[in-house]
Write a protein that holds these residues in place. Structure first.
Motif, PDB file in Angstrom:
ATOM      1  N   GLU A   1       0.857  -1.181   0.000  1.00  0.00           N
ATOM      2  CA  GLU A   1       0.000   0.000   0.000  1.00  0.00           C
ATOM      3  C   GLU A   1       0.893   1.231   0.000  1.00  0.00           C
ATOM      4  OE1 GLU A   1      -3.871   0.456   2.362  1.00  0.00           O
ATOM      5  OE2 GLU A   1      -2.408   1.580   3.538  1.00  0.00           O
ATOM      6  N   GLY A   2       0.492   2.270  -0.707  1.00  0.00           N
ATOM      7  CA  GLY A   2       1.299   3.476  -0.714  1.00  0.00           C
ATOM      8  C   GLY A   2       0.526   4.669  -1.261  1.00  0.00           C
ATOM      9  N   GLU A   3       1.176   5.818  -1.173  1.00  0.00           N
ATOM     10  CA  GLU A   3       0.556   7.076  -1.607  1.00  0.00           C
ATOM     11  C   GLU A   3       0.667   7.236  -3.114  1.00  0.00           C
ATOM     12  OE1 GLU A   3       1.088  11.204  -0.035  1.00  0.00           O
ATOM     13  OE2 GLU A   3       1.889  10.034   1.634  1.00  0.00           O
ATOM     14  N   THR A   4      -0.374   7.768  -3.727  1.00  0.00           N
ATOM     15  CA  THR A   4      -0.327   8.024  -5.163  1.00  0.00           C
ATOM     16  C   THR A   4      -0.609   9.487  -5.441  1.00  0.00           C
ATOM     17  OG1 THR A   4      -2.666   7.551  -5.384  1.00  0.00           O
ATOM     18  CG2 THR A   4      -1.148   5.719  -5.757  1.00  0.00           C
ATOM     19  N   ARG A   5      -0.205   9.905  -6.621  1.00  0.00           N
ATOM     20  CA  ARG A   5      -0.478  11.278  -7.040  1.00  0.00           C
ATOM     21  C   ARG A   5      -0.988  11.214  -8.475  1.00  0.00           C
ATOM     22  NH1 ARG A   5       1.088  16.086  -4.323  1.00  0.00           N
ATOM     23  NH2 ARG A   5       0.371  17.727  -5.690  1.00  0.00           N
ATOM     24  N   SER A   6      -1.983  12.032  -8.775  1.00  0.00           N
ATOM     25  CA  SER A   6      -2.559  11.948 -10.114  1.00  0.00           C
ATOM     26  C   SER A   6      -1.584  12.468 -11.162  1.00  0.00           C
ATOM     27  CB  SER A   6      -3.878  12.731 -10.180  1.00  0.00           C
ATOM     28  OG  SER A   6      -3.651  14.079  -9.888  1.00  0.00           O
ATOM     29  N   VAL A   7      -1.667  11.858 -12.341  1.00  0.00           N
ATOM     30  CA  VAL A   7      -0.789  12.214 -13.462  1.00  0.00           C
ATOM     31  C   VAL A   7      -1.670  12.425 -14.679  1.00  0.00           C
ATOM     32  CG1 VAL A   7       1.038  11.399 -14.987  1.00  0.00           C
ATOM     33  CG2 VAL A   7       1.110  10.819 -12.571  1.00  0.00           C
ATOM     34  N   ILE A   8      -1.450  13.517 -15.388  1.00  0.00           N
ATOM     35  CA  ILE A   8      -2.195  13.755 -16.623  1.00  0.00           C
ATOM     36  C   ILE A   8      -1.203  14.065 -17.724  1.00  0.00           C
ATOM     37  CG2 ILE A   8      -3.879  15.250 -17.782  1.00  0.00           C
ATOM     38  CD1 ILE A   8      -5.319  15.440 -15.107  1.00  0.00           C
ATOM     39  N   GLU A   9      -1.235  13.261 -18.785  1.00  0.00           N
ATOM     40  CA  GLU A   9      -0.348  13.468 -19.938  1.00  0.00           C
ATOM     41  C   GLU A   9      -1.212  13.482 -21.184  1.00  0.00           C
ATOM     42  OE1 GLU A   9       2.521  10.341 -19.926  1.00  0.00           O
ATOM     43  OE2 GLU A   9       3.381  10.929 -18.011  1.00  0.00           O
ATOM     44  N   GLY A  10      -1.636  14.629 -21.611  1.00  0.00           N
ATOM     45  CA  GLY A  10      -2.525  14.717 -22.783  1.00  0.00           C
ATOM     46  C   GLY A  10      -3.845  14.012 -22.483  1.00  0.00           C
ATOM     47  N   ASP A  11      -4.172  13.006 -23.307  1.00  0.00           N
ATOM     48  CA  ASP A  11      -5.426  12.256 -23.097  1.00  0.00           C
ATOM     49  C   ASP A  11      -5.305  11.244 -21.967  1.00  0.00           C
ATOM     50  OD1 ASP A  11      -6.242  13.573 -25.273  1.00  0.00           O
ATOM     51  OD2 ASP A  11      -6.082  11.891 -26.687  1.00  0.00           O
ATOM     52  N   TRP A  12      -4.078  10.947 -21.617  1.00  0.00           N
ATOM     53  CA  TRP A  12      -3.866   9.880 -20.635  1.00  0.00           C
ATOM     54  C   TRP A  12      -4.023  10.430 -19.226  1.00  0.00           C
ATOM     55  CZ3 TRP A  12      -3.043   4.888 -22.223  1.00  0.00           C
ATOM     56  CH2 TRP A  12      -2.677   4.691 -23.560  1.00  0.00           C
ATOM     57  N   ARG A  13      -4.783   9.692 -18.406  1.00  0.00           N
ATOM     58  CA  ARG A  13      -4.946  10.093 -17.014  1.00  0.00           C
ATOM     59  C   ARG A  13      -4.672   8.891 -16.122  1.00  0.00           C
ATOM     60  NH1 ARG A  13      -8.367  14.853 -16.041  1.00  0.00           N
ATOM     61  NH2 ARG A  13      -8.367  15.966 -18.023  1.00  0.00           N
ATOM     62  N   GLY A  14      -4.071   9.136 -15.005  1.00  0.00           N
ATOM     63  CA  GLY A  14      -3.780   8.019 -14.113  1.00  0.00           C
ATOM     64  C   GLY A  14      -3.081   8.477 -12.856  1.00  0.00           C
ATOM     65  N   GLY A  15      -2.317   7.577 -12.274  1.00  0.00           N
ATOM     66  CA  GLY A  15      -1.647   7.911 -11.021  1.00  0.00           C
ATOM     67  C   GLY A  15      -0.254   7.303 -10.979  1.00  0.00           C
ATOM     68  N   SER A  16       0.535   7.822 -10.052  1.00  0.00           N
ATOM     69  CA  SER A  16       1.915   7.365  -9.917  1.00  0.00           C
ATOM     70  C   SER A  16       2.229   7.231  -8.433  1.00  0.00           C
ATOM     71  CB  SER A  16       2.844   8.389 -10.571  1.00  0.00           C
ATOM     72  OG  SER A  16       4.177   8.067 -10.292  1.00  0.00           O
ATOM     73  N   ALA A  17       3.013   6.222  -8.098  1.00  0.00           N
ATOM     74  CA  ALA A  17       3.371   6.013  -6.687  1.00  0.00           C
ATOM     75  C   ALA A  17       4.874   5.810  -6.576  1.00  0.00           C
ATOM     76  CB  ALA A  17       2.641   4.802  -6.121  1.00  0.00           C
ATOM     77  N   PHE A  18       5.447   6.454  -5.609  1.00  0.00           N
ATOM     78  CA  PHE A  18       6.877   6.285  -5.331  1.00  0.00           C
ATOM     79  C   PHE A  18       7.062   5.036  -4.472  1.00  0.00           C
ATOM     80  CE2 PHE A  18      10.366   6.866  -2.315  1.00  0.00           C
ATOM     81  CZ  PHE A  18      11.415   7.065  -3.179  1.00  0.00           C
ATOM     82  N   PHE A  19       8.142   4.291  -4.710  1.00  0.00           N
ATOM     83  CA  PHE A  19       8.469   3.174  -3.816  1.00  0.00           C
ATOM     84  C   PHE A  19       9.978   3.109  -3.621  1.00  0.00           C
ATOM     85  CE2 PHE A  19      10.378   0.214  -6.776  1.00  0.00           C
ATOM     86  CZ  PHE A  19       9.819   0.546  -8.004  1.00  0.00           C
ATOM     87  N   ASN A  20      10.357   2.599  -2.473  1.00  0.00           N
ATOM     88  CA  ASN A  20      11.769   2.292  -2.252  1.00  0.00           C
ATOM     89  C   ASN A  20      11.908   0.966  -1.501  1.00  0.00           C
ATOM     90  OD1 ASN A  20      11.136   2.844   0.371  1.00  0.00           O
ATOM     91  ND2 ASN A  20      12.661   4.447   0.655  1.00  0.00           N
ATOM     92  N   ASN A  21      10.795   0.239  -1.400  1.00  0.00           N
ATOM     93  CA  ASN A  21      10.832  -1.044  -0.720  1.00  0.00           C
ATOM     94  C   ASN A  21      11.327  -2.102  -1.710  1.00  0.00           C
ATOM     95  OD1 ASN A  21      10.405  -3.355   0.699  1.00  0.00           O
ATOM     96  ND2 ASN A  21       8.367  -2.787   1.427  1.00  0.00           N
ATOM     97  N   PRO A  22      12.505  -2.691  -1.461  1.00  0.00           N
ATOM     98  CA  PRO A  22      13.048  -3.672  -2.408  1.00  0.00           C
ATOM     99  C   PRO A  22      12.099  -4.838  -2.647  1.00  0.00           C
ATOM    100  CG  PRO A  22      14.650  -3.174  -0.682  1.00  0.00           C
ATOM    101  CD  PRO A  22      13.370  -2.539  -0.284  1.00  0.00           C
ATOM    102  N   GLU A  23      11.276  -5.159  -1.638  1.00  0.00           N
ATOM    103  CA  GLU A  23      10.356  -6.288  -1.790  1.00  0.00           C
ATOM    104  C   GLU A  23       9.332  -6.035  -2.892  1.00  0.00           C
ATOM    105  OE1 GLU A  23       8.873  -8.403   1.799  1.00  0.00           O
ATOM    106  OE2 GLU A  23       9.773  -6.699   2.821  1.00  0.00           O
ATOM    107  N   PHE A  24       8.991  -4.757  -3.086  1.00  0.00           N
ATOM    108  CA  PHE A  24       8.013  -4.438  -4.132  1.00  0.00           C
ATOM    109  C   PHE A  24       8.581  -4.809  -5.501  1.00  0.00           C
ATOM    110  CE2 PHE A  24       6.167  -1.609  -7.295  1.00  0.00           C
ATOM    111  CZ  PHE A  24       4.800  -1.801  -7.070  1.00  0.00           C
ATOM    112  N   LEU A  25       9.841  -4.444  -5.706  1.00  0.00           N
ATOM    113  CA  LEU A  25      10.464  -4.742  -6.997  1.00  0.00           C
ATOM    114  C   LEU A  25      10.647  -6.245  -7.188  1.00  0.00           C
ATOM    115  CD1 LEU A  25      11.484  -3.162  -9.406  1.00  0.00           C
ATOM    116  CD2 LEU A  25      13.779  -3.362  -8.476  1.00  0.00           C
ATOM    117  N   GLU A  26      11.002  -6.938  -6.095  1.00  0.00           N
ATOM    118  CA  GLU A  26      11.136  -8.402  -6.175  1.00  0.00           C
ATOM    119  C   GLU A  26       9.819  -9.022  -6.629  1.00  0.00           C
ATOM    120  OE1 GLU A  26      14.315  -8.783  -2.560  1.00  0.00           O
ATOM    121  OE2 GLU A  26      12.435  -9.924  -2.400  1.00  0.00           O
TER     122      GLU A  26
END
Lengths: 166, 898
Positions: free
Chosen positions: A96-121
C-alpha cells in the motif's frame, strides 16, 4: 543487483516528464525501455496492456527509489494534483502506498513512489498484479517478461550513470 | 463733611476696585504678579517655574490666571529647559488660595514644548524624586505619583511637542500632539484622557479612563500597533502602585520597528501580552506571552515571567525559535554548506542582571544537539545607534563550571535585529576529561589542559573565525599546538589549519588513561590543512619510534564528482610500532564508546528498524508499505561512494616488523563505486606474491576479487605443509584469481572461490617411487633409477579451481625425467578430506597403461594411499605401445576420438 534500482534513487514523488523528451533505448518483450532526461536520465519500462492501460515502472536516479505509474484514456474522472492511496496485490504480497494523479494529454492516471526492495522483487517474480486506487479504479496487469525487462532497465541505468559521471 | 465722605469713598473704591484691578491686571504690577504666580506654581509642582511674559488674573469665585511665555528649567542640567509654553490659563479656588494652597484646576495650555532628557551617563534633566510623576511618601521612600496626577484636573493642551531623548539607550521619541485633553467632571466621575497626533512620524491616538481608586483602562494606537492597558491601583492601603494587563498587538512588525526608529527588514506580525505589577522599586511581569511570525515562515515564541525588570531578577523565559516554516520540507544536508539550523529552544534564566541559557536544543537538517548549559551571560548595554541599528554591547558569556569555565567570551553585536556586525573574542579552557570522561582528578592534572583563544566576527562581510590558537599547558607527557582560521564559516571558504602534537611517553599516557600499556615511545603528529569550500588540501605527518610517514590528501568537488587524491609516503615503517599505536587508538575508542553506550538511553522512536504494520488485510496478509525507511547512514554512504573519484598512492620503502611485506608501492583507485587496489607485493610462506584487488562497493560490496601471481614457493615447504616427510627442491610459481565473500563470518578459505594455476620446472624429490609406479617394477629395476632414491622433477602443471575451501582439478601433471603422473580429484581443507587419483606412466609412452594407478583418500592429515589394480582409461586400450617422438614435458597426449 536487484537492489540497484532501489539504491540508485531518492525523494518523494516522481515528476513524469512529457513524452517527447524521452529517448527509446531498446525493447524487452512487450516492454519498451526508455531513458527519461527529465528525472536525471532515469530509465523506465513501459507497455500498454490489452485493456488500454499504460503501465510504467522507472528509476529516479536523484532519489532513493523508483515509481510505478498507470494511465488510461478512459479514466476521465481523474483530476490534476490529487493524492490518494493505492494497494498493489501480487497474490503473495500486498503493498500500500501514496499516489499522485498524473495527466499526460489524453492519458490520465496515477503514480506512486516506492523504495521497498520487496516491491520490486514481487514485480519481477510475480505473475500478475492487481492495482486498486482509493478513487475506485481497480485493474489487473500481467507481469509476463518483467524479470528480463527489469534487468534491462538496470543495465540501461548503469549506462546512463556512467555517461553522467563521465 | 460731605466732601470728606466723597474722598473716603473714593479711597475705598480705589482700594476695593482699582487697586485689585491694578494688582491683577495693570502693567505696573506685572512683575509682582509674575513673581507671585511663579513662586506659587513652583511650590505646587515641586519644580521651578519661570514666567518670562505677563500674568493676568481675572477674579470670580475662582481666580483665573493667564500666563504668557513661561518655562521650566532643568534643575539638574542648567543648560536644558524641561518645558516651555506659549500661553496657559488655569484656575485656583479663592478659598484654597486664602488657605495658602495653590491647587491648579482647569488647565488650558497652548504651544507646549516639553523635553525629558537622559544623557549617556544616566543623568536626567528631571529630578528622580518629587515633581509631577513621583512623590515622596511619608516614610521618605519614593512613591508612585503617576496616576494621582490624572485624578483631579481638567487639562486641555493643544500643540504639544514632547521629546523623550535617551542618550543612554539611544531611543528618542518625539510626540507631536495636536491635542491632549484630560477631562475631570467631578469626584465621582472618571477622568477621561484623549489625545491624538503623531509619534515619531506615525499617527498616534490614545483614550483612557481613570476613575479615582477604580479600574482604569488605556487604549493607544501607534500607527498600526495597538496597545491596551487595563489595570487597577492597589487599594489595600498598604501597597502603593498598580497592577495592569498589557497587550501589544502588532499586525506589522516593520511598522513597529519604524515606530521606534529601528533599522530592520522584517515582514510579519506579533503579539505580546503580560501582567504588570508596578510597586516602588519593582516592575514585575507575569504571564509573559510573546508570539511573532515573519513572512519568511520564521516564528518566535516566548513564555515566562520576570520577577523584577528593574534589577533583572527572577527571569524565567521559555523560548522557541523556528527558523523554517516546516522543518519536514528541508532535505537532509548532504554537504557541510547545506547544514541549516531549523529550530532552537532554550530556557533563559536571569538573576541579578546575569543570564543563563539552560536546556538548549538546537535542531539542524544534519543533526540534533543538546548543548550543555551556556551561561551565565551578561549584557552591558542595549543601544539604538543614530542610524537605527540596535546594538548589544558588553556581552560576556561563559559556559561550564562557574568556578572554572570551559568557555569565556566577550563581544558585541552592532546590528542585533539583523544579527550582523558582531565580534566575539574569548578563551577556551579544555580538560582531558572532555575526551576521557572517567579519568581521575589526579590523572587529569597530570595530562594538563588545552587552552585556546579565538576571535569570531563578520566584519569582513561573512562570518569568519579570524583566529583560533590552541596550546596545551606544560606537561611532561604531551604537547599540543594548533592554530586555525576560516575566512567564511558558512561556506567553509578560506580555511587553514595547522597543528602539531607530540606525546613524549605514549605508554605513560596510556597508563594514566587506564588502558593497556604498550611499548610506544614518542609519538609526533603534524597536521596542516587548507580548505576553500569543499575543496580541501591537507597533510598529516606521523613520527612514531621507527616509523616516519607523510599523508597528503586533496579533495576537489565538481558538479558530479568528489575527486579525492592522496599519497602516503614513508621511507620506513615499523609495523609493530604502528600496530601498537593502532591498538591503543582502538582501545581508546572502545573505552569512549563503552562510556557513551553506558550513558545513552536508546529511544525507541529513533529505532531504524522497519516496524511491522498493526493493521493487516482482511485475508490476514500484512500490508507492506511501498516506501520504507532506508538506513540514512547507508544512503549517505552510497551517495558519497557514487560521487567519489579516488586515487591514492602508498609508497613505503622499508616495512619492518613483519615477514609478509618488505615494502609497499601500490595504488588504490575508486570511481563510481568500482574499487581497485594494487599491486601489493608480499612474502607469504617464503613465496613472493603480487596481488591486485577489485570490488564494486555499491552493487556488491560483500565481494572482493583478488588476482595475482606467485613465485618462489618452495616444494619442500609445500610437502611439509602437507605433512609429507620427504626432501624436495624446486620453486613453484603460478597465478590465481579468487573472489572473497567478505560478508560471511567463517574462515577466509571457506569464503574463497576462483581458480589458481601452479607450475614448476627443474625440481627434485627424494623418492624414486614415482619412477617405480610409472615404469613398472622390472623396467624400473633395470633403468638404473632404482638405486637413486630420488627423482628429478622436469615439470609440474596444476590448474586448480577453488570453491569455499575445496581445491579440485581434473588434470594435474607431474613429470620426472622418466615418468608422467596425471592426477585428478579434490582436497577439501575445511573438511580435512582428500580424494585424488593418480596415473603414472612412462614419459615417452604417455598413452601406455599405467603400471600402478593409485588413489589417495581419507583424511588430508592422514591419507590412505592405495594401488588401483583395475585402473586405466580408454586411451590405454588402444595405445599401449605407442611411443611419442619429441615428447614435450608435461604435455598430455590424447588419442583422437574414434
Amino acid at each position: 543487483m536487484k537492489q540497484a534500482l532501489i539504491l540508485c534513487a531518492l525523494g518523494v514523488l516522481p515528476v513524469i516528464a512529457v513524452a517527447e523528451s524521452r529517448e527509446d533505448w531498446r525493447t524487452s518483450g512487450p516492454w519498451q525501455i526508455i531513458v527519461d532526461p527529465a528525472v536525471g536520465r532515469g530509465c523506465l519500462m513501459e507497455t500498454v496492456m490489452a485493456d488500454g492501460t499504460k503501465v510504467r515502472v522507472g528509476v529516479l536516479p536523484q532519489e532513493d527509489g523508483g515509481y510505478i505509474a498507470a494511465l488510461n484514456r478512459d479514466w476521465t474522472g481523474i483530476e490534476p494534483n490529487k493524492s490518494g492511496i493505492a494497494r498493489f496485490d501480487f497474490g503473495r504480497d500486498l503493498f500500500e502506498g501514496e499516489t499522485r494523479s498524473v495527466i499526460e494529454g489524453d492519458w490520465r492516471g496515477g503514480s506512486a513512489f516506492f523504495n521497498n526492495p520487496e516491491f520490486l522483487e514481487n514485480f519481477e517474480q510475480g505473475r500478475a498484479l492487481t492495482i486498486a486506487g482509493s478513487g475506485g479504479i481497480q485493474f489487473e496487469i500481467s507481469l509476463t517478461g518483467t524479470r528480463r525487462a527489469v534487468a534491462e532497465v538496470l543495465k540501461c541505468q548503469e549506462e546512463q550513470d556512467r555517461q553522467v559521471a563521465e | 463733611m460731605r466732601r470728606g465722605a466723597i474722598w473716603a469713598g473714593a479711597v475705598v473704591l480705589l482700594l476695593l476696585v482699582v487697586l485689585p484691578w491694578l494688582v491683577l491686571e495693570s502693567a505696573m504690577f506685572s512683575k509682582l504678579r509674575r513673581d507671585l504666580v511663579s513662586r506659587a506654581l513652583s511650590e505646587e509642582l515641586k519644580i521651578p517655574v519661570i514666567i518670562d511674559g505677563d500674568v493676568s488674573v481675572s477674579l470670580s469665585r475662582r481666580l483665573r490666571f493667564s500666563v504668557v511665555d513661561a518655562h521650566i528649567p532643568s534643575t539638574t542640567m542648567p543648560d536644558r529647559i524641561t518645558a516651555s509654553l506659549g500661553a496657559a490659563q488655569f484656575s485656583v479656588p479663592l478659598a484654597a488660595l486664602l488657605e495658602g494652597r495653590f491647587p491648579i484646576q482647569d488647565l488650558v495650555v497652548r504651544d507646549l514644548d516639553a523635553e525629558a532628557y537622559r544623557d549617556s551617563a544616566g543623568r536626567t534633566s528631571w529630578t528622580q524624586t518629587g515633581g509631577l510623576f513621583t512623590a515622596t511618601g511619608d516614610n521618605g521612600k519614593p512613591k508612585s505619583n503617576l496616576l494621582r496626577v490624572f485624578y483631579d484636573k481638567r487639562i486641555d493642551i493643544q500643540n504639544i511637542r514632547l521629546k523623550l531623548i535617551n542618550d543612554q539607550s539611544g531611543f528618542d521619541f518625539l510626540f507631536d500632539l495636536q491635542a491632549f485633553l484630560l477631562d475631570y467632571t467631578g469626584s465621582d466621575n472618571p477622568v477621561t484622557l484623549t489625545s491624538h497626533g503623531a509619534m515619531n512620524g506615525q499617527p498616534f491616538e490614545v483614550t483612557g479612563d481613570f476613575p479615582r481608586g477604580a479600574d482604569f483602562s488605556i487604549a493607544a494606537m501607534f500607527g498600526r500597533q495597538q496597545l491596551d492597558i487595563s489595570g487597577a491601583p492597589y487599594r489595600d492601603g498598604v501597597t502603593d502602585g498598580f497592577g495592569a494587563d498589557i497587550t501589544l498587538t502588532s499586525p506589522d512588525l516593520q511598522g513597529f520597528l519604524d515606530l521606534v526608529a529601528l533599522k530592520g527588514d522584517v515582514e510579519g506580525s506579533g503579539r505580546l501580552s503580560f501582567a504588570l505589577d508596578h510597586r516602588p522599586g519593582v516592575i514585575e511581569l507575569d504571564r509573559i506571552d510573546l508570539g511573532a511570525r515573519t513572512g519568511a515562515g520564521r516564528s518566535l515564541m516566548v513564555r515566562g515571567r520576570a520577577g523584577n525588570l528593574l534589577t533583572l531578577d527572577g527571569i524565567d523565559l521559555a523560548t522557541d525559535l523556528r527558523l523554517v516554516e516546516d522543518a519536514a520540507t528541508i532535505p537532509p544536508a548532504q554537504r557541510l554548506r547545506d547544514i541549516r539550523v531549523l529550530r532552537v529552544t532554550a530556557d533563559i534564566l536571569g538573576s541579578r542582571g546575569q543570564f543563563e541559557l539552560a536546556a538548549i536544543d538546537a535542531h539542524t537538517n544534519a543533526f540534533d544537539t543538546e548543548l550543555d548549559q551556556i551561561g551565565p551571560a551578561r549584557v552591558g548595554k542595549l543601544f539604538r545607534a543614530e542610524d537605527g541599528r540596535l546594538e548589544l554591547t558588553g556581552i560576556r558569556l561563559q559556559s561550564g563550571d562557574p568556578a572554572d569555565p570551559f568557555l569565556v567570551a566577550e563581544g558585541q553585536i552592532l546590528d542585533l535585529l539583523a544579527l550582523k556586525a558582531f565580534r566575539f573574542e574569548g578563551q577556551l579552557n579544555g580538560h582531558a576529561d572532555m575526551i576521557f570522561p572517567d579519568i581521575s582528578p589526579e590523572d587529569l592534572d597530570e595530562l594538563g589542559r588545552v587552552q585556546a583563544s579565538f576571535a569570531l566576527s563578520d566584519e569582513s562581510g561573512v562570518v569568519a573565525l579570524e583566529r583560533l590558537v590552541a596550546e596545551s599547558t606544560p606537561s611532561d607527557l604531551w604537547r599540543f599546538r594548533g592554530q586555525a582560521r576560516v575566512a567564511d564559516l558558512t561556506r567553509f571558504r578560506g580555511a587553514s589549519l595547522a597543528a602539531d602534537m607530540s606525546v613524549t611517553g605514549a605508554g605513560a599516557v596510556l597508563q594514566v588513561l587506564g588502558l593497556p600499556d604498550s611499548d610506544i615511545g614518542t609519538v609526533a603528529l603534524e597536521l596542516g590543512a587548507e580548505a576553500e569550500g569543499s575543496d580541501i588540501t591537507m597533510f598529516l605527518g606521523l613520527d612514531v619510534d621507527g616509523t616516519t610517514a607523510r599523508l597528503d590528501l586533496s579533495h576537489l568537488e565538481t558538479a558530479r564528482k568528489n575527486i579525492l587524491r592522496g599519497a602516503l609516503f614513508s621511507p620506513a615503517i615499523d609495523l609493530d610500532g604502528l600496530l601498537g599505536l593502532i591498538r591503543s587508538g582502538v582501545d581508546m575508542a572502545k573505552a569512549n564508546r563503552q562510556d557513551s553506550h553506558a550513558r545513552e538511553q536508546p529511544s525507541l522512536m529513533q529505532d531504524r528498524r522497519v516496524p511491522k504494520p498493526l493493521i493487516v488485510a482482511p485475508d490476514g496478509r500484512a500490508i507492506k508499505p511501498l516506501v520504507v525507511q532506508l538506513d540514512p547512514g547507508r544512503t549517505m554512504l552510497l551517495r558519497v561512494l557514487r560521487r567519489l573519484d579516488l586515487e591514492f598512492g602508498i609508497k613505503v620503502d622499508h616495512l619492518t616488523g613483519n615477514d609478509t611485506f618488505s615494502g609497499i608501492d601500490s595504488r588504490v583507485v575508486m570511481n563510481r563505486g568500482k574499487l581497485s587496489a594494487g599491486p601489493l607485493t608480499a612474502r607469504v610462506a617464503g613465496a613472493h606474491v603480487t596481488l591486485g584487488a577489485t570490488s564494486d562497493v555499491i552493487l556488491d560490496p560483500g565481494t572482493l576479487h583478488v588476482d595475482g601471481t606467485m613465485s618462489g614457493l618452495s616444494l619442500s615447504r609445500v610437502l611439509r605443509l602437507l605433512r609429507i616427510d620427504m626432501d624436495a627442491s624446486g620453486k613453484i610459481g603460478g597465478s590465481f584469481g579468487v573472489a572473497l565473500d567478505l560478508g560471511r563470518d567463517v574462515p577466509l578459505l571457506r569464503r574463497t572461490t576462483g581458480w589458481a594455476r601452479f607450475d614448476m620446472k627443474n625440481g627434485e624429490i627424494a623418492t624414486s617411487l614415482i619412477d617405480l609406479a610409472g615404469l613398472g617394477v622390472f623396467p624400473w629395476l633395470f633403468s638404473g633409477r632404482a638405486g637413486r632414491g630420488r627423482a628429478p622433477i622436469a615439470c609440474l602443471v596444476a590448474p586448480v579451481t577453488v570453491n569455499n575451501g575445496t581445491f579440485s582439478s581434473n588434470q594435474v601433471v607431474l613429470e620426472t625425467d622418466a615418468v608422467q603422473v596425471i592426477l585428478k580429484g579434490k582436497i577439501n581443507i575445511p573438511a580435512n578430506q582428500i580424494a585424488l587419483r593418480g596415473e603414472p606412466r612412462p614419459a615417452t609412452r604417455p598413452l601406455a597403461r599405467s603400471a600402478f594407478p593409485f588413489e589417495v583418500t581419507g583424511k588430508l592429515t592422514k591419507p590412505d594411499v592405495s594401488i588401483v589394480r583395475a585402473g586405466g582409461e580408454s586411451r590405454e586400450k588402444r595405445g599401449v605401445r605407442t611411443v611419442v617422438q619429441n615428447h614435450q614435458p608435461c604435455r598430455v597426449y590424447q588419442l583422437d576420438p574414434q
